[in-house]
Design a protein around this motif. Structure first.
Motif, PDB file in Angstrom:
ATOM      1  N   LEU A   4       0.664  -1.210  -0.009  1.00 16.10           N
ATOM      2  CA  LEU A   4       0.037  -0.062  -0.032  1.00 16.10           C
ATOM      3  C   LEU A   4       1.030   1.181   0.100  1.00 16.10           C
ATOM      4  O   LEU A   4       1.819   1.289   0.778  1.00 16.10           O
ATOM      5  N   VAL A   5       0.721   2.297  -0.926  1.00 13.75           N
ATOM      6  CA  VAL A   5       1.395   3.278  -0.926  1.00 13.75           C
ATOM      7  C   VAL A   5       0.511   4.607  -0.718  1.00 13.75           C
ATOM      8  O   VAL A   5      -0.575   4.651  -1.556  1.00 13.75           O
ATOM      9  N   GLU A   6       0.599   5.461   0.452  1.00 10.00           N
ATOM     10  CA  GLU A   6      -0.298   6.510   0.473  1.00 10.00           C
ATOM     11  C   GLU A   6       0.428   7.737  -0.198  1.00 10.00           C
ATOM     12  O   GLU A   6       1.574   7.900  -0.235  1.00 10.00           O
ATOM     13  N   SER A   7      -0.602   8.724  -0.249  1.00 10.21           N
ATOM     14  CA  SER A   7       0.061   9.937  -0.894  1.00 10.21           C
ATOM     15  C   SER A   7      -1.324  11.176  -0.784  1.00 10.21           C
ATOM     16  O   SER A   7      -2.333  10.681  -0.273  1.00 10.21           O
ATOM     17  N   GLY A   8      -0.782  12.312  -0.933  1.00  4.69           N
ATOM     18  CA  GLY A   8      -1.780  13.334  -0.635  1.00  4.69           C
ATOM     19  C   GLY A   8      -1.781  14.296   0.620  1.00  4.69           C
ATOM     20  O   GLY A   8      -2.501  14.990   0.822  1.00  4.69           O
ATOM     21  N   GLY A   9      -0.854  13.738   1.440  1.00  9.95           N
ATOM     22  CA  GLY A   9      -0.615  14.437   2.765  1.00  9.95           C
ATOM     23  C   GLY A   9       0.030  15.652   2.686  1.00  9.95           C
ATOM     24  O   GLY A   9       0.520  16.008   1.371  1.00  9.95           O
ATOM     25  N   ARG A  19      -7.162  15.652   0.156  1.00  8.37           N
ATOM     26  CA  ARG A  19      -7.480  14.238  -0.213  1.00  8.37           C
ATOM     27  C   ARG A  19      -6.427  13.053  -0.092  1.00  8.37           C
ATOM     28  O   ARG A  19      -5.327  13.372  -1.004  1.00  8.37           O
ATOM     29  N   LEU A  20      -6.593  12.048   0.743  1.00  7.06           N
ATOM     30  CA  LEU A  20      -5.532  11.254   0.681  1.00  7.06           C
ATOM     31  C   LEU A  20      -5.859   9.974  -0.293  1.00  7.06           C
ATOM     32  O   LEU A  20      -6.874   9.583  -0.210  1.00  7.06           O
ATOM     33  N   SER A  21      -4.885   9.324  -0.730  1.00 11.02           N
ATOM     34  CA  SER A  21      -4.996   8.331  -1.575  1.00 11.02           C
ATOM     35  C   SER A  21      -4.219   6.746  -1.093  1.00 11.02           C
ATOM     36  O   SER A  21      -3.035   7.314  -0.544  1.00 11.02           O
ATOM     37  N   CYS A  22      -4.751   5.858  -1.238  1.00  9.38           N
ATOM     38  CA  CYS A  22      -3.874   4.780  -1.058  1.00  9.38           C
ATOM     39  C   CYS A  22      -3.988   3.774  -2.164  1.00  9.38           C
ATOM     40  O   CYS A  22      -5.285   3.171  -2.657  1.00  9.38           O
ATOM     41  N   VAL A  78      -7.966   3.580  -2.471  1.00  8.97           N
ATOM     42  CA  VAL A  78      -8.931   3.988  -1.540  1.00  8.97           C
ATOM     43  C   VAL A  78      -8.376   5.449  -1.212  1.00  8.97           C
ATOM     44  O   VAL A  78      -7.447   5.577  -1.138  1.00  8.97           O
ATOM     45  N   TYR A  79      -9.590   6.292  -1.090  1.00  9.87           N
ATOM     46  CA  TYR A  79      -9.476   7.548  -0.604  1.00  9.87           C
ATOM     47  C   TYR A  79     -10.120   7.990   0.421  1.00  9.87           C
ATOM     48  O   TYR A  79     -10.766   7.403   0.957  1.00  9.87           O
ATOM     49  N   LEU A  80      -9.413   9.179   1.234  1.00  7.48           N
ATOM     50  CA  LEU A  80      -9.895   9.862   2.025  1.00  7.48           C
ATOM     51  C   LEU A  80     -10.024  11.453   1.828  1.00  7.48           C
ATOM     52  O   LEU A  80      -9.194  11.798   2.106  1.00  7.48           O
ATOM     53  N   GLN A  81     -11.257  11.691   1.585  1.00  9.50           N
ATOM     54  CA  GLN A  81     -11.659  13.257   1.582  1.00  9.50           C
ATOM     55  C   GLN A  81     -11.887  13.849   2.796  1.00  9.50           C
ATOM     56  O   GLN A  81     -12.682  13.248   3.563  1.00  9.50           O
ATOM     57  N   TYR A 103      -2.305  -5.547   6.250  1.00 10.23           N
ATOM     58  CA  TYR A 103      -1.247  -4.909   5.550  1.00 10.23           C
ATOM     59  C   TYR A 103      -1.399  -3.361   5.952  1.00 10.23           C
ATOM     60  O   TYR A 103      -2.576  -2.686   6.102  1.00 10.23           O
ATOM     61  N   TRP A 104      -0.245  -2.655   6.037  1.00 11.75           N
ATOM     62  CA  TRP A 104      -0.206  -1.344   6.336  1.00 11.75           C
ATOM     63  C   TRP A 104       0.692  -0.574   5.214  1.00 11.75           C
ATOM     64  O   TRP A 104       1.558  -0.979   4.692  1.00 11.75           O
ATOM     65  N   GLY A 105       0.339   0.835   4.954  1.00 19.36           N
ATOM     66  CA  GLY A 105       1.075   1.530   4.292  1.00 19.36           C
ATOM     67  C   GLY A 105       2.248   2.205   4.990  1.00 19.36           C
ATOM     68  O   GLY A 105       2.058   1.923   6.209  1.00 19.36           O
ATOM     69  N   GLN A 106       2.973   3.296   4.480  1.00 22.02           N
ATOM     70  CA  GLN A 106       4.011   3.591   5.291  1.00 22.02           C
ATOM     71  C   GLN A 106       3.729   4.877   6.047  1.00 22.02           C
ATOM     72  O   GLN A 106       4.433   5.430   6.915  1.00 22.02           O
ATOM     73  N   GLY A 107       2.684   5.560   5.590  1.00 25.87           N
ATOM     74  CA  GLY A 107       1.980   6.501   6.395  1.00 25.87           C
ATOM     75  C   GLY A 107       2.329   7.928   5.714  1.00 25.87           C
ATOM     76  O   GLY A 107       3.219   7.957   4.657  1.00 25.87           O
ATOM     77  N   THR A 108       1.297   8.809   5.744  1.00 23.22           N
ATOM     78  CA  THR A 108       1.562  10.195   5.307  1.00 23.22           C
ATOM     79  C   THR A 108       1.104  11.239   6.029  1.00 23.22           C
ATOM     80  O   THR A 108       0.080  11.255   7.101  1.00 23.22           O
ATOM     81  N   GLN A 109       2.041  12.173   6.381  1.00 18.25           N
ATOM     82  CA  GLN A 109       2.026  13.276   7.460  1.00 18.25           C
ATOM     83  C   GLN A 109       0.738  14.514   6.918  1.00 18.25           C
ATOM     84  O   GLN A 109       0.762  14.843   5.899  1.00 18.25           O
ATOM     85  N   VAL A 110      -0.096  14.571   7.593  1.00 10.09           N
ATOM     86  CA  VAL A 110      -1.140  15.646   7.718  1.00 10.09           C
ATOM     87  C   VAL A 110      -0.803  16.690   8.688  1.00 10.09           C
ATOM     88  O   VAL A 110      -1.156  16.332  10.002  1.00 10.09           O
ATOM     89  N   THR A 111      -0.780  17.981   8.420  1.00  8.24           N
ATOM     90  CA  THR A 111      -0.457  18.933   9.273  1.00  8.24           C
ATOM     91  C   THR A 111      -1.473  20.072   9.164  1.00  8.24           C
ATOM     92  O   THR A 111      -1.589  20.461   8.081  1.00  8.24           O
TER      93      THR A 111
END
Length: 114
Positions: A4-9, A19-22, A78-81, A103-111
């Protein structure tokens, strides 16, 4: 196995949106549940939202009405709006998938700044 690869943080002001994407390494059609957790410094990891293969969604109370989880089986994503974000939404967000194992992705920072 599922990668799993997250993006969008990133950084956003309070009241804004992200919007986060996985993206998954395999078709998610057969993956029952996918979702997002988050972990702020000093806090335990908490479930934010999840979605089943049938489209049933679940949200933690603090994000209801502000966040929307969705899945696009054609894009294996999968998205998280995240709308109307608040400083307390600041955390590392992790995507997960339950496919025999979790299974886990590596994480993406949201500030979120006030």
């Amino acid at each position: 196995q599922v990668q799993l690869v997250e993006s969008g943080g990133g950084s956003v002001q309070a009241g804004g949106s992200l919007r986060l994407s996985c993206a998954a390494s395999r078709t998610i059609f057969s993956i029952n549940t996918m979702g997002w957790y988050r972990q702020a410094p000093g806090n335990e990891r908490e479930l934010v939202a999840d979605i089943t293969s049938g489209g049933t969604t679940n949200y933690t109370d603090s994000v209801k009405g502000r966040f929307t989880i969705s899945r696009d089986n054609a894009k294996n994503t999968v998205y998280l709006q995240m709308n109307s974000v608040k400083p307390e939404d600041t955390a590392v967000y992790y995507c997960y998938a339950d496919y025999f194992f979790r299974y886990w992705g590596q994480g993406t920072q949201v500030t979120v700044s006030s």
